[in-house]
Design a protein around this motif. Structure first.
Motif, short mmCIF file in Angstrom:
data_model
loop_
_atom_site.label_atom_id
_atom_site.label_comp_id
_atom_site.label_asym_id
_atom_site.label_seq_id
_atom_site.Cartn_x
_atom_site.Cartn_y
_atom_site.Cartn_z
N ALA A 113 0.83 6.01 -12.44
CA ALA A 113 -0.15 5.67 -13.50
C ALA A 113 -1.56 5.60 -12.91
N ALA A 114 -2.12 6.73 -12.60
CA ALA A 114 -3.44 6.79 -11.96
C ALA A 114 -4.57 6.28 -12.85
N GLU A 115 -4.33 6.22 -14.17
CA GLU A 115 -5.35 5.72 -15.08
C GLU A 115 -5.44 4.20 -15.03
N GLN A 123 6.98 2.41 -15.25
CA GLN A 123 7.53 3.16 -14.12
C GLN A 123 6.86 2.73 -12.82
N ALA A 124 5.56 2.53 -12.85
CA ALA A 124 4.84 2.08 -11.65
C ALA A 124 5.39 0.74 -11.17
N ALA A 132 0.80 -1.23 0.00
CA ALA A 132 0.00 0.00 0.00
C ALA A 132 0.84 1.28 0.00
N SER A 133 1.95 1.27 -0.71
CA SER A 133 2.79 2.48 -0.75
C SER A 133 2.19 3.56 -1.65
N GLY A 134 1.40 3.15 -2.64
CA GLY A 134 0.74 4.12 -3.51
C GLY A 134 1.59 4.64 -4.65
N GLN A 135 2.80 4.15 -4.81
CA GLN A 135 3.67 4.63 -5.88
C GLN A 135 3.08 4.35 -7.26
#
Length: 64
Positions: free
Chosen positions: A20-22, A50-51, A12-15
């Motif tokens: 790539a929020a899409e 990258q994600a 759950a780091s959210g990186q």
């Protein structure tokens, strides 16, 4: 490109969401990754790579 996530590995780091929020989101209750698009379009490929590279738990797999 096919994206596969392992929610059991996710910390759950959210990186991934930042990169790539899409394609990635996080569950509200615990922050574990949610895959929004397992087959993102070519224009999002670099962000998805990258994600995966940024994921500290190596929870994202990419099949080209």
């Amino acid at each position: 490109m096919k994206v596969i996530i392992d929610q059991d590995k996710c910390v759950a780091s959210g990186q991934c969401v930042v990169a790539a929020a899409e394609v990635f989101d996080q569950r509200d209750e615990d922050g574990i990754v949610v895959l929004l698009n397992p087959a993102p379009p070519a224009e999002q490929a670099d962000d998805v790579r990258q994600a995966a590279a940024l994921c500290p738990a190596l929870a994202i797999q990419i099949e080209e």
